[in-house]
Scaffold this motif. Sequence first.
Motif, PDB file in Angstrom:
ATOM      1  N   TYR A   1       0.848  -1.190   0.000  1.00 38.35           N
ATOM      2  CA  TYR A   1       0.000   0.000   0.000  1.00 38.35           C
ATOM      3  C   TYR A   1       0.887   1.245   0.000  1.00 38.35           C
ATOM      4  O   TYR A   1       1.991   1.232   0.539  1.00 38.35           O
ATOM      5  CB  TYR A   1      -0.889   0.001   1.244  1.00 38.35           C
TER       6      TYR A   1
ATOM      7  N   HIS B   1      -6.307   4.794   5.581  1.00 39.51           N
ATOM      8  CA  HIS B   1      -6.867   3.630   6.284  1.00 39.51           C
ATOM      9  C   HIS B   1      -7.004   3.911   7.780  1.00 39.51           C
ATOM     10  O   HIS B   1      -8.058   3.712   8.377  1.00 39.51           O
ATOM     11  CB  HIS B   1      -5.996   2.387   6.063  1.00 39.51           C
ATOM     12  N   TRP B   2      -5.929   4.407   8.398  1.00 39.94           N
ATOM     13  CA  TRP B   2      -5.955   4.603   9.851  1.00 39.94           C
ATOM     14  C   TRP B   2      -6.802   5.802  10.241  1.00 39.94           C
ATOM     15  O   TRP B   2      -7.491   5.774  11.272  1.00 39.94           O
ATOM     16  CB  TRP B   2      -4.523   4.676  10.406  1.00 39.94           C
TER      17      TRP B   2
ATOM     18  N   ARG C   1     -10.261   7.546  -0.836  1.00 40.26           N
ATOM     19  CA  ARG C   1      -9.578   6.252  -0.749  1.00 40.26           C
ATOM     20  C   ARG C   1      -9.864   5.385  -1.959  1.00 40.26           C
ATOM     21  O   ARG C   1      -8.973   4.755  -2.525  1.00 40.26           O
ATOM     22  CB  ARG C   1     -10.097   5.511   0.474  1.00 40.26           C
TER      23      ARG C   1
ATOM     24  N   ARG D   1      -7.394   4.043  -4.816  1.00 40.54           N
ATOM     25  CA  ARG D   1      -7.254   2.600  -5.011  1.00 40.54           C
ATOM     26  C   ARG D   1      -7.391   2.246  -6.495  1.00 40.54           C
ATOM     27  O   ARG D   1      -6.660   1.408  -7.014  1.00 40.54           O
ATOM     28  CB  ARG D   1      -8.330   1.888  -4.201  1.00 40.54           C
TER      29      ARG D   1
ATOM     30  N   HIS E   1     -13.019  -7.010   2.031  1.00 38.70           N
ATOM     31  CA  HIS E   1     -12.622  -5.606   1.878  1.00 38.70           C
ATOM     32  C   HIS E   1     -13.661  -4.839   1.057  1.00 38.70           C
ATOM     33  O   HIS E   1     -13.976  -3.696   1.360  1.00 38.70           O
ATOM     34  CB  HIS E   1     -11.236  -5.508   1.235  1.00 38.70           C
TER      35      HIS E   1
ATOM     36  N   LEU F   1     -16.473  -4.031   3.326  1.00 38.32           N
ATOM     37  CA  LEU F   1     -16.134  -2.910   4.213  1.00 38.32           C
ATOM     38  C   LEU F   1     -16.279  -1.578   3.482  1.00 38.32           C
ATOM     39  O   LEU F   1     -16.860  -0.621   4.015  1.00 38.32           O
ATOM     40  CB  LEU F   1     -14.699  -3.065   4.729  1.00 38.32           C
ATOM     41  N   TYR F   2     -15.783  -1.507   2.244  1.00 36.79           N
ATOM     42  CA  TYR F   2     -15.912  -0.259   1.475  1.00 36.79           C
ATOM     43  C   TYR F   2     -17.390   0.085   1.260  1.00 36.79           C
ATOM     44  O   TYR F   2     -17.784   1.252   1.401  1.00 36.79           O
ATOM     45  CB  TYR F   2     -15.205  -0.380   0.117  1.00 36.79           C
TER      46      TYR F   2
ATOM     47  N   MET G   1     -18.834   1.333   4.473  1.00 33.52           N
ATOM     48  CA  MET G   1     -18.261   2.642   4.835  1.00 33.52           C
ATOM     49  C   MET G   1     -18.879   3.770   4.012  1.00 33.52           C
ATOM     50  O   MET G   1     -18.873   4.931   4.433  1.00 33.52           O
ATOM     51  CB  MET G   1     -16.743   2.646   4.609  1.00 33.52           C
TER      52      MET G   1
ATOM     53  N   HIS H   1     -12.630  -7.876  10.988  1.00 30.31           N
ATOM     54  CA  HIS H   1     -11.501  -7.527  10.118  1.00 30.31           C
ATOM     55  C   HIS H   1     -10.235  -7.261  10.947  1.00 30.31           C
ATOM     56  O   HIS H   1      -9.162  -7.788  10.627  1.00 30.31           O
ATOM     57  CB  HIS H   1     -11.907  -6.285   9.314  1.00 30.31           C
ATOM     58  N   ALA H   2     -10.368  -6.499  12.026  1.00 36.09           N
ATOM     59  CA  ALA H   2      -9.211  -6.190  12.873  1.00 36.09           C
ATOM     60  C   ALA H   2      -8.693  -7.476  13.528  1.00 36.09           C
ATOM     61  O   ALA H   2      -7.476  -7.703  13.591  1.00 36.09           O
ATOM     62  CB  ALA H   2      -9.603  -5.160  13.930  1.00 36.09           C
TER      63      ALA H   2
ATOM     64  N   ALA I   1      -6.788  -9.417  10.992  1.00 39.25           N
ATOM     65  CA  ALA I   1      -5.484  -8.803  10.706  1.00 39.25           C
ATOM     66  C   ALA I   1      -4.477  -9.197  11.796  1.00 39.25           C
ATOM     67  O   ALA I   1      -3.325  -9.550  11.497  1.00 39.25           O
ATOM     68  CB  ALA I   1      -5.625  -7.282  10.650  1.00 39.25           C
TER      69      ALA I   1
ATOM     70  N   THR J   1       0.910  -9.399   7.205  1.00 39.17           N
ATOM     71  CA  THR J   1      -0.256  -8.652   6.699  1.00 39.17           C
ATOM     72  C   THR J   1      -0.363  -7.277   7.355  1.00 39.17           C
ATOM     73  O   THR J   1      -0.574  -6.270   6.674  1.00 39.17           O
ATOM     74  CB  THR J   1      -1.550  -9.458   6.942  1.00 39.17           C
ATOM     75  N   LEU J   2      -0.198  -7.240   8.671  1.00 40.19           N
ATOM     76  CA  LEU J   2      -0.342  -5.956   9.381  1.00 40.19           C
ATOM     77  C   LEU J   2       0.812  -5.010   9.033  1.00 40.19           C
ATOM     78  O   LEU J   2       0.620  -3.806   8.879  1.00 40.19           O
ATOM     79  CB  LEU J   2      -0.405  -6.211  10.893  1.00 40.19           C
TER      80      LEU J   2
ATOM     81  N   ARG K   1       2.270  -4.530   6.329  1.00 45.63           N
ATOM     82  CA  ARG K   1       2.145  -3.751   5.090  1.00 45.63           C
ATOM     83  C   ARG K   1       1.064  -2.675   5.163  1.00 45.63           C
ATOM     84  O   ARG K   1       0.981  -1.836   4.276  1.00 45.63           O
ATOM     85  CB  ARG K   1       1.973  -4.651   3.876  1.00 45.63           C
ATOM     86  N   MET K   2       0.245  -2.701   6.237  1.00 44.93           N
ATOM     87  CA  MET K   2      -0.674  -1.572   6.444  1.00 44.93           C
ATOM     88  C   MET K   2      -0.019  -0.550   7.381  1.00 44.93           C
ATOM     89  O   MET K   2      -0.625   0.431   7.777  1.00 44.93           O
ATOM     90  CB  MET K   2      -2.010  -2.079   6.993  1.00 44.93           C
TER      91      MET K   2
HETATM   92  C1  HEM Z   1     -13.268   0.902  11.346  1.00 42.80           C
HETATM   93  C2  HEM Z   1     -12.194   0.194  11.253  1.00 42.80           C
HETATM   94  C3  HEM Z   1     -11.586  -0.332   9.957  1.00 42.80           C
HETATM   95  C4  HEM Z   1     -12.057  -0.321   8.668  1.00 42.80           C
HETATM   96  C5  HEM Z   1     -13.360   0.238   8.160  1.00 42.80           C
HETATM   97  C6  HEM Z   1     -11.030  -0.955   7.833  1.00 42.80           C
HETATM   98  C7  HEM Z   1     -11.144  -1.147   6.457  1.00 42.80           C
HETATM   99  C8  HEM Z   1     -10.168  -1.728   5.661  1.00 42.80           C
HETATM  100  C9  HEM Z   1     -10.262  -1.928   4.234  1.00 42.80           C
HETATM  101  C10 HEM Z   1     -11.450  -1.523   3.366  1.00 42.80           C
HETATM  102  C11 HEM Z   1      -9.122  -2.507   3.808  1.00 42.80           C
HETATM  103  C12 HEM Z   1      -8.749  -2.894   2.375  1.00 42.80           C
HETATM  104  C13 HEM Z   1      -7.812  -1.877   1.810  1.00 42.80           C
HETATM  105  C14 HEM Z   1      -7.646  -2.006   0.305  1.00 42.80           C
HETATM  106  O1  HEM Z   1      -7.259  -3.087  -0.164  1.00 42.80           O
HETATM  107  O2  HEM Z   1      -7.896  -1.016  -0.393  1.00 42.80           O
HETATM  108  C15 HEM Z   1      -8.282  -2.701   4.975  1.00 42.80           C
HETATM  109  C16 HEM Z   1      -7.037  -3.275   4.969  1.00 42.80           C
HETATM  110  C17 HEM Z   1      -6.333  -3.624   6.109  1.00 42.80           C
HETATM  111  N1  HEM Z   1      -6.711  -3.334   7.416  1.00 42.80           N
HETATM  112 FE1  HEM Z   1      -8.317  -2.340   8.030  1.00 42.80          FE
HETATM  113  N2  HEM Z   1      -9.980  -1.331   8.629  1.00 42.80           N
HETATM  114  C18 HEM Z   1     -10.286  -0.976   9.932  1.00 42.80           C
HETATM  115  C19 HEM Z   1      -9.511  -1.185  11.057  1.00 42.80           C
HETATM  116  C20 HEM Z   1      -8.372  -1.951  11.086  1.00 42.80           C
HETATM  117  C21 HEM Z   1      -7.651  -2.325  12.295  1.00 42.80           C
HETATM  118  C22 HEM Z   1      -8.044  -1.931  13.725  1.00 42.80           C
HETATM  119  C23 HEM Z   1      -6.583  -3.090  11.888  1.00 42.80           C
HETATM  120  C24 HEM Z   1      -5.516  -3.753  12.697  1.00 42.80           C
HETATM  121  C25 HEM Z   1      -5.692  -4.328  13.841  1.00 42.80           C
HETATM  122  C26 HEM Z   1      -6.641  -3.169  10.429  1.00 42.80           C
HETATM  123  C27 HEM Z   1      -5.729  -3.816   9.644  1.00 42.80           C
HETATM  124  C28 HEM Z   1      -5.747  -3.865   8.260  1.00 42.80           C
HETATM  125  C29 HEM Z   1      -4.713  -4.522   7.464  1.00 42.80           C
HETATM  126  C30 HEM Z   1      -3.478  -5.238   7.987  1.00 42.80           C
HETATM  127  C31 HEM Z   1      -5.074  -4.368   6.117  1.00 42.80           C
HETATM  128  C32 HEM Z   1      -4.338  -4.895   4.880  1.00 42.80           C
HETATM  129  C33 HEM Z   1      -4.932  -6.211   4.474  1.00 42.80           C
HETATM  130  C34 HEM Z   1      -4.210  -6.811   3.284  1.00 42.80           C
HETATM  131  O3  HEM Z   1      -3.120  -6.372   2.966  1.00 42.80           O
HETATM  132  O4  HEM Z   1      -4.777  -7.736   2.671  1.00 42.80           O
HETATM  133  N3  HEM Z   1      -7.746  -2.477   9.978  1.00 42.80           N
HETATM  134  N4  HEM Z   1      -8.945  -2.217   6.081  1.00 42.80           N
END
Ligand code: HEM
Length: 155
Positions: A4, A12-13, A61, A65, A88, A91-92, A95, A131-132, A135, A146-147, A149-150
Amino acid sequence: MKGYSRAQIALHWLTAVLIVASWITHEDMGRALRARLVEGADATPLHVPIGIIVFVLVVIRLALRFWQGAPEPVSGSPVMRQAAIWGHRLLYALMLLAPALGMAAWFGGIREAGELHEAVSNALMLVALAHAALAIWHQYWLRDGTLTRMLRPES
Ligand code: HEM
Ligand code: HEM
């Protein structure tokens, strides 16, 4: 694409934090909506601007993407990879839909949209929690990075 981008990670964060903030500020929104629609009150609870920012950030976002792409899932069988991709996408969709329904209720005065908004927001929180958890499971049990790379941008 290997990882990413810095902008995708920042967004994302930031969206995650603001979605939690929308969640925390939702109390009394039912009453605020009634006051607005029935009595014509013009107070704007914090929940409204925070939610609108979430909507705008998610649109940015998604544009980013489509423009920059996204990396393939790190590990797993073909079925698990598809599950990650569809998770994912879900989630989009949630959202976008949650704040859009909130805006329809608040600015459009559509009561039914308010009820749907609650249901969709609850679904968003549940899916985001799962999802969290996934991860964290990937990072610490499967140890597939996985984590990481975010957290760390890669072009
Ligand atoms: C409201 C909270 C969250 C939402 C709505 C959310 C949403 C998303 C979405 C839509 C993606 C896909 C990104 C893409 O490919 O364009 C993603 C990726 C990711 N998220 Fe979250 N996220 C949230 C919280 C978190 C938290 C708390 C963590 C960690 C504990 C986390 C860890 C990750 C990781 C590691 C990826 C990458 C996954 C991959 O590379 O396949 N996310 N998130
Ligand atoms: C991701 C963003 C958002 C989340 C997670 C979220 C979450 C929630 C939740 C959980 C409730 C239920 C409150 C209850 O128990 O009664 C709620 C209510 C409400 N929210 Fe949001 N919200 C978001 C964005 C927005 C936006 C952008 C607006 C308007 C501009 C909005 C307007 C409202 C209104 C009017 C209600 C009351 C609905 C009713 O009682 O019929 N929300 N929101």
